[in-house]
Design a protein around this motif. Structure first.
Motif, PDB file in Angstrom:
ATOM      1  N   LEU A   1      99.095  37.473  -6.451  1.00  0.00           N
ATOM      2  CA  LEU A   1      98.938  38.042  -7.788  1.00  0.00           C
ATOM      3  C   LEU A   1      99.931  37.465  -8.787  1.00  0.00           C
ATOM      4  CD1 LEU A   1      98.230  41.740  -6.793  1.00  0.00           C
ATOM      5  CD2 LEU A   1      96.617  40.117  -7.804  1.00  0.00           C
ATOM      6  N   ALA A  57      93.053  35.355 -10.082  1.00  0.00           N
ATOM      7  CA  ALA A  57      91.690  35.903 -10.093  1.00  0.00           C
ATOM      8  C   ALA A  57      90.751  35.095  -9.211  1.00  0.00           C
ATOM      9  CB  ALA A  57      91.157  35.961 -11.522  1.00  0.00           C
ATOM     10  N   ILE A  93      91.428  36.355  -5.678  1.00  0.00           N
ATOM     11  CA  ILE A  93      90.978  37.733  -5.479  1.00  0.00           C
ATOM     12  C   ILE A  93      89.455  37.809  -5.426  1.00  0.00           C
ATOM     13  CG2 ILE A  93      90.921  40.027  -6.507  1.00  0.00           C
ATOM     14  CD1 ILE A  93      93.594  39.324  -5.172  1.00  0.00           C
ATOM     15  N   ASP A  94      88.768  37.034  -6.263  1.00  0.00           N
ATOM     16  CA  ASP A  94      87.302  37.018  -6.216  1.00  0.00           C
ATOM     17  C   ASP A  94      86.811  36.563  -4.843  1.00  0.00           C
ATOM     18  OD1 ASP A  94      87.037  37.935  -8.789  1.00  0.00           O
ATOM     19  OD2 ASP A  94      86.623  35.970  -9.681  1.00  0.00           O
ATOM     20  N   PRO A 153      88.071  47.336  -6.451  1.00  0.00           N
ATOM     21  CA  PRO A 153      88.925  46.553  -7.347  1.00  0.00           C
ATOM     22  C   PRO A 153      88.272  46.347  -8.710  1.00  0.00           C
ATOM     23  CG  PRO A 153      87.749  45.073  -5.890  1.00  0.00           C
ATOM     24  CD  PRO A 153      87.340  46.472  -5.491  1.00  0.00           C
ATOM     25  N   ASP A 154      89.091  46.289  -9.738  1.00  0.00           N
ATOM     26  CA  ASP A 154      88.616  45.966 -11.083  1.00  0.00           C
ATOM     27  C   ASP A 154      88.956  44.496 -11.330  1.00  0.00           C
ATOM     28  OD1 ASP A 154      88.004  45.691 -13.736  1.00  0.00           O
ATOM     29  OD2 ASP A 154      89.141  47.439 -14.421  1.00  0.00           O
ATOM     30  N   ARG A 155      88.119  43.619 -10.807  1.00  0.00           N
ATOM     31  CA  ARG A 155      88.414  42.190 -10.883  1.00  0.00           C
ATOM     32  C   ARG A 155      88.279  41.654 -12.311  1.00  0.00           C
ATOM     33  NH1 ARG A 155      84.626  39.403  -7.603  1.00  0.00           N
ATOM     34  NH2 ARG A 155      83.373  41.266  -7.260  1.00  0.00           N
ATOM     35  N   LEU A 185      91.644  42.152 -13.990  1.00  0.00           N
ATOM     36  CA  LEU A 185      92.611  41.165 -13.509  1.00  0.00           C
ATOM     37  C   LEU A 185      92.345  39.810 -14.145  1.00  0.00           C
ATOM     38  CD1 LEU A 185      94.935  40.317 -11.625  1.00  0.00           C
ATOM     39  CD2 LEU A 185      93.196  39.777  -9.906  1.00  0.00           C
ATOM     40  N   LEU A 245      94.204  45.446 -11.272  1.00  0.00           N
ATOM     41  CA  LEU A 245      93.203  45.344 -10.209  1.00  0.00           C
ATOM     42  C   LEU A 245      92.784  46.700  -9.658  1.00  0.00           C
ATOM     43  CD1 LEU A 245      91.607  43.313  -8.469  1.00  0.00           C
ATOM     44  CD2 LEU A 245      93.543  43.302  -6.877  1.00  0.00           C
TER      45      LEU A 245
END
Length: 415
Positions: free
Chosen positions: A225, A231, A234-235, A251-253, A256, A275
Motif C-alpha cells: 500500500l 491499486a 490490490i486489484d 474492499p473499496d478499490r 484506493l 480500501l
C-alpha cells in the motif's frame, strides 16, 4: 535446484554510471575486509544490483559470501570494522564501517521448509544459493571488481519489467507463503502486469497465508500500500482471492485507486483507510488494526484520517476550522485526501487555504479559570472545562470575553 555456471560479464561503461555506490568508502572498506579473508569469495546481491541494473538508486547494500558467519566477523574485526550478529540463524552478519551498515549473508541451500521458515545449510555453490531465492530479478550478483553473475536471467527480467519466480512458482511459494504477497509487491513496483504462472500459483496457494504470523502479513500488505502503483497490486490480489485471505471484508478499490492517482506517496495507513473504510470488528472482535498488527501510530493515523474525512466531507469554513482544531494538521490533511478519494464533494484547495490562513487559536483557558469561579479542584473541573471548550468550538472560537461568558454559563447550569 542448480543452474549451469554462467560467464561473469564485466559492466559496461554506461552501466557503471549506475553503480557509483561501489566507490563509497564504507562499501569499499567492508568489501576489502571480506576479500582479504577469501579473494573472490563475496559478491554484492539482491536489490542493490537489481536497482542499479535498471538505473535506479538502491537503498541498501547486501553481500553474499562463501564465508560462514564466524569467518565474516573475524574478517571485519580484523580490519578494524564492527560486526553485528543480526541474524546468525540465517547466516547474516551486519558489517559496519563509518556508521554505515551492510548485510552480509552466507550462501545458503534450503534443506526443509514448513511454508513459514526454512531450515538452511551453508554452501559454497553460487548457483544453489541463487536457486533458493524468490524471483529472478533478485538473484543477480556482482563481484567486487564489477562483473555480473546472472545464473537465472534476472538482469533481462529487470530490464524488461518482468517479475518471475525462479523455477516452479508453486515450489517457491510453498517454501515461504509470504512470497505470495511479495509477488504482488514486486510486480507493482517493477512491472505493469503479472506473470501468468506466478499469478496462478498465488491464487492456488492463497490459503497458505493463514499459517503466517500476522506481523509478516500485515507488514507486507503495508509495503504494497506504500507503493504509488498499489491499486494495480490490490486489484490483482482481489481477483485472485489473495486479498480475501488477508482480510475478508469488502474492499473499496475505487477509493484506493483515486487516492493513489491523486497522491501517489500516500502511506499505508491512508491506503488502508481508503480500501477498507470504517471496517472494524470482522469476526470475534478482531479489528483490522489488530489483525494486521499495525503499530499504534499507524492504527491511530488510519482511524483519525477516517474521522477527519467524515467531518470534512460536507464542511463549510466553520466546520473546517473545527476539524482542524479537533484533529490537528496531519489528520486534517489526511482526512481531506480520504474524503476526496471516497468521492465527497470537498474543495481540497479551499480547505487547505483555510488551514493555512484562518487556523483556529489554541484554547486559552485551563483549570485555574474554573477554580477561580469557586469550583473545588477535582474531576468536575475537567468536565466543566471540556464542556466549555465544546461550546467554544461550536461558536467558531469566539473572543476570550465570550469564552469567559460560556464558562460561567456552564458552571451555572452544571448538574
Amino acid at each position: 535446484m542448480s543452474f549451469p555456471e554462467t560467464q561473469l560479464r564485466p559492466l559496461s561503461a554506461e552501466e557503471r554510471v549506475h553503480f557509483a555506490w561501489l566507490r563509497r568508502p564504507p562499501v569499499q572498506k567492508i568489501a576489502a575486509a571480506l576479500d582479504a579473508r577469501e579473494p573472490g569469495g563475496s559478491r554484492f546481491v539482491g536489490g542493490c544490483v537489481r536497482d542499479s541494473v535498471i538505473g535506479a538508486t538502491p537503498k541498501d547494500i547486501d553481500i553474499a559470501t562463501v564465508l560462514v558467519p564466524t569467518e565474516v566477523i573475524a574478517a571485519l574485526e580484523g580490519a578494524g570494522l564492527s560486526a553485528a550478529p543480526t541474524g546468525l540463524e540465517h547466516g547474516t552478519v551486519t558489517g559496519i564501517a563509518d556508521h554505515v551498515g551492510v548485510e552480509i549473508t552466507t550462501l545458503r541451500a534450503a534443506v526443509t521448509t514448513d511454508g513459514r521458515r526454512a531450515t538452511v545449510a551453508f554452501t559454497r555453490d553460487w548457483t544453489i544459493d541463487a536457486g533458493r531465492r524468490d524471483f529472478r530479478l533478485n538473484a543477480i550478483y556482482l563481484t567486487f571488481d564489477g562483473r555480473l553473475f546472472d545464473p537465472v536471467g534476472g538482469a533481462e527480467d529487470a530490464r524488461a519489467g518482468r517479475v518471475r519466480f525462479i523455477g516452479a512458482a508453486q515450489d517457491r511459494i510453498r517454501e515461504d507463503y509470504l512470497r505470495i504477497l511479495r509477488f504482488f509487491r514486486f510486480s507493482a513496483r517493477f512491472a505493469q502486469g503479472f506473470d501468468a504462472e506466478g499469478l496462478g500459483a498465488c491464487a492456488a496457494e492463497a490459503n497458505g497465508l493463514s499459517i503466517l504470523s500476522a506481523e509478516r502479513v500485515g507488514g507486507e500488505l503495508c509495503r504494497i500500500l506504500d507503493l504509488p502503483n498499489a491499486a494495480l497490486a490490490i486489484d490483482a490480489m482481489a481477483a485472485s482471492g489473495v486479498l480475501d485471505a488477508v482480510w475478508p471484508a469488502p474492499p473499496d478499490r475505487t477509493s484506493l485507486r483515486r487516492l493513489k492517482e491523486a497522491y501517489p506517496a500516500a502511506p499505508a495507513p491512508l491506503g488502508l483507510a481508503a480500501l477498507f473504510g470504517e471496517t472494524g470488528a470482522f469476526s470475534a472482535g478482531e479489528s483490522l488494526d489488530r489483525a494486521l498488527r499495525l503499530s499504534n501510530a499507524d492504527g491511530a493515523r488510519r482511524k483519525k484520517a477516517l474521522q477527519a474525512a467524515a467531518a470534512l466531507a460536507a464542511a463549510d469554513t466553520k466546520g473546517a476550522r473545527a476539524a482542524l482544531y479537533r484533529f490537528g494538521g496531519q489528520a486534517f490533511e489526511d482526512g481531506l485526501m480520504i474524503a476526496a478519494a471516497r468521492g465527497a464533494a470537498v474543495d481540497v484547495d479551499k480547505m487547505r487555504e483555510i488551514a493555512r490562513t484562518n487556523a483556529p487559536p489554541a484554547f486559552p483557558f485551563s483549570g485555574r479559570h474554573v477554580v477561580a469561579l469557586g469550583i473545588a479542584p477535582g474531576p468536575e473541573v475537567d468536565a466543566i472545562l471540556k464542556a466549555t471548550e465544546a461550546r467554544w468550538i461550536t461558536e467558531d472560537f469566539p473572543s476570550t470575553e465570550r469564552l469567559q461568558k460560556l464558562l460561567e454559563e456552564v458552571v451555572a447550569h452544571r448538574g
